[in-house]
Design a protein around this motif. Structure first.
Motif, PDB file in Angstrom:
ATOM      1  N   VAL A  55       0.836  -1.203   0.000  1.00 22.93           N
ATOM      2  CA  VAL A  55       0.000   0.000   0.000  1.00 22.93           C
ATOM      3  C   VAL A  55       0.872   1.254   0.000  1.00 22.93           C
ATOM      4  CG1 VAL A  55      -1.719   1.316   1.300  1.00 22.93           C
ATOM      5  CG2 VAL A  55      -1.923  -1.173   1.134  1.00 22.93           C
ATOM      6  N   GLY A  56       1.959   1.255   0.773  1.00 23.25           N
ATOM      7  CA  GLY A  56       2.848   2.419   0.845  1.00 23.25           C
ATOM      8  C   GLY A  56       3.467   2.758  -0.493  1.00 23.25           C
ATOM      9  N   GLN A  57       3.872   1.724  -1.234  1.00 19.54           N
ATOM     10  CA  GLN A  57       4.462   1.960  -2.557  1.00 19.54           C
ATOM     11  C   GLN A  57       3.453   2.613  -3.504  1.00 19.54           C
ATOM     12  OE1 GLN A  57       5.898  -1.877  -3.787  1.00 19.54           O
ATOM     13  NE2 GLN A  57       7.849  -1.668  -2.661  1.00 19.54           N
ATOM     14  N   GLU A  58       2.241   2.097  -3.504  1.00 15.61           N
ATOM     15  CA  GLU A  58       1.210   2.649  -4.387  1.00 15.61           C
ATOM     16  C   GLU A  58       0.817   4.058  -3.973  1.00 15.61           C
ATOM     17  OE1 GLU A  58       0.053   1.301  -7.179  1.00 15.61           O
ATOM     18  OE2 GLU A  58       1.571  -0.270  -6.828  1.00 15.61           O
ATOM     19  N   LEU A  59       0.795   4.284  -2.683  1.00 15.01           N
ATOM     20  CA  LEU A  59       0.429   5.612  -2.180  1.00 15.01           C
ATOM     21  C   LEU A  59       1.486   6.651  -2.559  1.00 15.01           C
ATOM     22  CD1 LEU A  59      -1.756   7.070  -0.625  1.00 15.01           C
ATOM     23  CD2 LEU A  59      -0.563   6.533   1.503  1.00 15.01           C
ATOM     24  N   ASN A  60       2.737   6.282  -2.479  1.00 10.73           N
ATOM     25  CA  ASN A  60       3.811   7.204  -2.867  1.00 10.73           C
ATOM     26  C   ASN A  60       3.770   7.487  -4.367  1.00 10.73           C
ATOM     27  OD1 ASN A  60       4.996   7.707  -0.361  1.00 10.73           O
ATOM     28  ND2 ASN A  60       6.194   5.802  -0.439  1.00 10.73           N
ATOM     29  N   LYS A  61       3.451   6.446  -5.170  1.00 15.73           N
ATOM     30  CA  LYS A  61       3.305   6.659  -6.623  1.00 15.73           C
ATOM     31  C   LYS A  61       2.187   7.643  -6.903  1.00 15.73           C
ATOM     32  CE  LYS A  61       4.983   2.112  -8.119  1.00 15.73           C
ATOM     33  NZ  LYS A  61       4.611   0.852  -8.798  1.00 15.73           N
ATOM     34  N   LEU A  62       1.080   7.510  -6.190  1.00 13.75           N
ATOM     35  CA  LEU A  62      -0.054   8.422  -6.374  1.00 13.75           C
ATOM     36  C   LEU A  62       0.337   9.846  -6.003  1.00 13.75           C
ATOM     37  CD1 LEU A  62      -3.025   9.152  -6.824  1.00 13.75           C
ATOM     38  CD2 LEU A  62      -3.482   8.418  -4.459  1.00 13.75           C
ATOM     39  N   LYS A  63       1.063   9.982  -4.892  1.00 11.98           N
ATOM     40  CA  LYS A  63       1.491  11.323  -4.447  1.00 11.98           C
ATOM     41  C   LYS A  63       2.387  11.991  -5.494  1.00 11.98           C
ATOM     42  CE  LYS A  63       4.002  13.588  -0.660  1.00 11.98           C
ATOM     43  NZ  LYS A  63       5.128  14.103  -1.463  1.00 11.98           N
ATOM     44  N   ASN A  64       3.388  11.267  -5.986  1.00 13.27           N
ATOM     45  CA  ASN A  64       4.301  11.824  -6.993  1.00 13.27           C
ATOM     46  C   ASN A  64       3.569  12.148  -8.289  1.00 13.27           C
ATOM     47  OD1 ASN A  64       6.430  11.534  -5.201  1.00 13.27           O
ATOM     48  ND2 ASN A  64       6.990   9.492  -5.966  1.00 13.27           N
ATOM     49  N   PHE A  65       2.673  11.252  -8.686  1.00 14.06           N
ATOM     50  CA  PHE A  65       1.917  11.463  -9.925  1.00 14.06           C
ATOM     51  C   PHE A  65       1.030  12.703  -9.831  1.00 14.06           C
ATOM     52  CE2 PHE A  65      -2.031  10.515 -12.376  1.00 14.06           C
ATOM     53  CZ  PHE A  65      -1.487  10.627 -13.644  1.00 14.06           C
ATOM     54  N   THR A  66       0.342  12.863  -8.694  1.00 15.32           N
ATOM     55  CA  THR A  66      -0.573  14.002  -8.519  1.00 15.32           C
ATOM     56  C   THR A  66       0.198  15.329  -8.465  1.00 15.32           C
ATOM     57  OG1 THR A  66      -2.041  12.550  -7.248  1.00 15.32           O
ATOM     58  CG2 THR A  66      -2.428  14.915  -7.083  1.00 15.32           C
ATOM     59  N   GLU A  67       1.322  15.341  -7.752  1.00 22.17           N
ATOM     60  CA  GLU A  67       2.115  16.573  -7.670  1.00 22.17           C
ATOM     61  C   GLU A  67       2.685  16.959  -9.033  1.00 22.17           C
ATOM     62  OE1 GLU A  67       4.975  15.722  -4.671  1.00 22.17           O
ATOM     63  OE2 GLU A  67       3.641  16.296  -3.009  1.00 22.17           O
ATOM     64  N   GLN A  68       3.138  15.971  -9.821  1.00 19.63           N
ATOM     65  CA  GLN A  68       3.647  16.261 -11.162  1.00 19.63           C
ATOM     66  C   GLN A  68       2.525  16.784 -12.054  1.00 19.63           C
ATOM     67  OE1 GLN A  68       6.870  16.215 -12.249  1.00 19.63           O
ATOM     68  NE2 GLN A  68       5.988  17.177 -14.072  1.00 19.63           N
ATOM     69  N   LYS A  69       1.338  16.188 -11.889  1.00 26.78           N
ATOM     70  CA  LYS A  69       0.183  16.640 -12.677  1.00 26.78           C
ATOM     71  C   LYS A  69      -0.152  18.095 -12.351  1.00 26.78           C
ATOM     72  CE  LYS A  69      -2.982  15.014 -15.602  1.00 26.78           C
ATOM     73  NZ  LYS A  69      -2.631  14.379 -16.889  1.00 26.78           N
ATOM     74  N   PHE A  70      -0.094  18.434 -11.058  1.00 26.88           N
ATOM     75  CA  PHE A  70      -0.363  19.816 -10.647  1.00 26.88           C
ATOM     76  C   PHE A  70       0.682  20.779 -11.224  1.00 26.88           C
ATOM     77  CE2 PHE A  70       0.280  23.312  -7.639  1.00 26.88           C
ATOM     78  CZ  PHE A  70      -0.990  23.878  -7.649  1.00 26.88           C
ATOM     79  N   LYS A  71       1.930  20.355 -11.241  1.00 25.46           N
ATOM     80  CA  LYS A  71       2.999  21.184 -11.803  1.00 25.46           C
ATOM     81  C   LYS A  71       2.778  21.427 -13.298  1.00 25.46           C
ATOM     82  CE  LYS A  71       8.041  21.417 -12.304  1.00 25.46           C
ATOM     83  NZ  LYS A  71       9.332  20.726 -12.046  1.00 25.46           N
ATOM     84  N   ASP A  72       2.388  20.346 -14.017  1.00 28.83           N
ATOM     85  CA  ASP A  72       2.126  20.491 -15.456  1.00 28.83           C
ATOM     86  C   ASP A  72       0.954  21.423 -15.710  1.00 28.83           C
ATOM     87  OD1 ASP A  72       4.179  18.738 -15.882  1.00 28.83           O
ATOM     88  OD2 ASP A  72       2.879  16.978 -16.141  1.00 28.83           O
ATOM     89  N   PHE A  73      -0.111  21.263 -14.911  1.00 30.27           N
ATOM     90  CA  PHE A  73      -1.277  22.132 -15.066  1.00 30.27           C
ATOM     91  C   PHE A  73      -0.908  23.603 -14.804  1.00 30.27           C
ATOM     92  CE2 PHE A  73      -4.393  18.475 -13.981  1.00 30.27           C
ATOM     93  CZ  PHE A  73      -4.549  18.184 -15.324  1.00 30.27           C
ATOM     94  N   SER A  74      -0.024  23.825 -13.803  1.00 32.93           N
ATOM     95  CA  SER A  74       0.385  25.197 -13.459  1.00 32.93           C
ATOM     96  C   SER A  74       1.107  25.863 -14.633  1.00 32.93           C
ATOM     97  CB  SER A  74       1.308  25.188 -12.234  1.00 32.93           C
ATOM     98  OG  SER A  74       0.649  24.670 -11.117  1.00 32.93           O
TER      99      SER A  74
END
Length: 345
Positions: A55-74
């Motif tokens: 679960v921790g591995q998947e959660l960290n992947k989600l966190k990195n993916f979401t933050e990168q998505k926010f950066k791209d949107f910005s």
């Protein structure tokens, strides 16, 4: 919990942002303190120990993916706002504004003309420091220790020292370049020095605390006063017209002996008399003379073997005569109405 993480990844993947408001909503929903990611990390504390690793591995992947998505949107929103601002700022349908050619300053025009005339006579161009010591500005040029030019009311001193010749000042003439040139170069010497000089004078239509000076120096064996006269006569004819005449009046300068003031026939009235020449028919343009033997000695040149002549004139003075300008202050005011008169000059 892995199913919930997968659902959030799908949501973030399909999310779209078009405005700054959409971007802020995305941040609040997913990565703010009260967002989905923070809730998932709180729930992670209750996950069984045997599932924490997966679960921790998947959660960290989600966190990195979401933050990168926010950066791209910005970046997308920022670029879109820049394009919008540029489109409002520049109207490509407007006609092209005409380009106006700049003008050369009248002092620069005179400087170029002077260098051109003396270059044809074999004079090189030399330059030197504007912040100088007393030795090069006064002492080496045979100025007595009590000469009025050394006083504060005539010279801008930068630093007064115990030994007078070590005083630091703003040069009052370009003669300092002559001394430096004679120190490092052996005769024959034939050079022109042009530069800005400073004197502690009240600013008026005929005087300024800063101005530009032209000085010439010729040192060689058997240089005579006739060489000086012929040089200045040729310069006057080149500068003011072939009908120009010159006259020499006896004068005094500490660094030349004998010395003479140089006058030219007034080219405004042709010598008949006007306001420019004060109804005399003559206009003063320069001071000149044979280099004093003491100056040659101070510069390391043997006066028994070599002689020379020197002369000096103001660039502003020559320019005022060339163009009929009656106020010296105009050269320093950067008034576009004044400068535009010299287009194509």
């Amino acid at each position: 919990m892995l199913d919930r993480i997968k659902e959030v990844i799908d949501e973030v993947t399909t999310a779209t942002v078009g405005t700054k408001e959409d971007l802020e909503n995305f941040r609040l929903k997913y990565i703010s303190r009260k967002g989905i990611l923070n809730d998932l990390f709180e729930q992670f504390k209750t996950v069984a120990n045997e599932q924490k690793r997966a679960v921790g591995q998947e959660l960290n992947k989600l966190k990195n993916f979401t933050e990168q998505k926010f950066k791209d949107f910005s970046e997308e929103v920022e670029n879109a706002s820049d394009d919008s601002a540029n489109s409002r700022k520049f109207d490509l349908t407007l006609p092209v504004a005409p380009n106006f050619a700049g003008t050369v300053h009248p002092l620069t025009l005179t400087r170029q003309k002077v260098l051109e005339v003396f270059a044809r006579m074999g004079f090189s161009h030399e330059d030197g420091p504007e912040v100088e010591t007393d030795w090069y500005n006064f002492t080496a040029l045979n100025f007595p220790e009590n000469h009025p030019a050394r006083e504060m009311q005539d010279t801008f001193f930068v630093e007064k020292k115990a030994v007078q010749k070590d005083d630091v000042l703003l040069r009052t003439h370009t003669s300092n370049v002559q001394v430096r040139l004679m120190e490092r170069k052996k005769p024959p010497i034939r050079s022109i020095m042009i530069g800005r000089v400073y004197r502690n004078e009240a600013i008026s239509a005929r005087a300024h605390c800063q101005f530009h000076q032209i000085e010439g120096l010729y040192v060689d064996k058997n240089v005579s006063f006739k060489n000086l006269k012929d040089t200045l006569y040729h310069f006057a004819k080149e500068m003011f017209g072939k009908d120009t005449k010159i006259r020499l009046r006896p004068s005094y300068f500490p660094f030349t002996e004998p010395s003479a003031e140089i006058d030219v026939t007034c080219f405004i009235c042709g010598g008949s008399g006007c306001n420019i020449c004060k109804h005399s028919g003559w206009v003063e343009i320069a001071g000149s003379g044979m280099v004093d033997p003491n100056v040659l000695l101070n510069s390391g040149i043997d006066p028994e073997e070599y002689t020379g002549f020197a002369f000096g004139m103001g660039v502003e003075r020559i320019t005022m005569l060339r163009y009929g300008i009656n106020d010296l202050r105009l050269f320093f005011e950067n008034d576009v109405r004044f400068l535009r008169q010299f287009e194509g000059a």
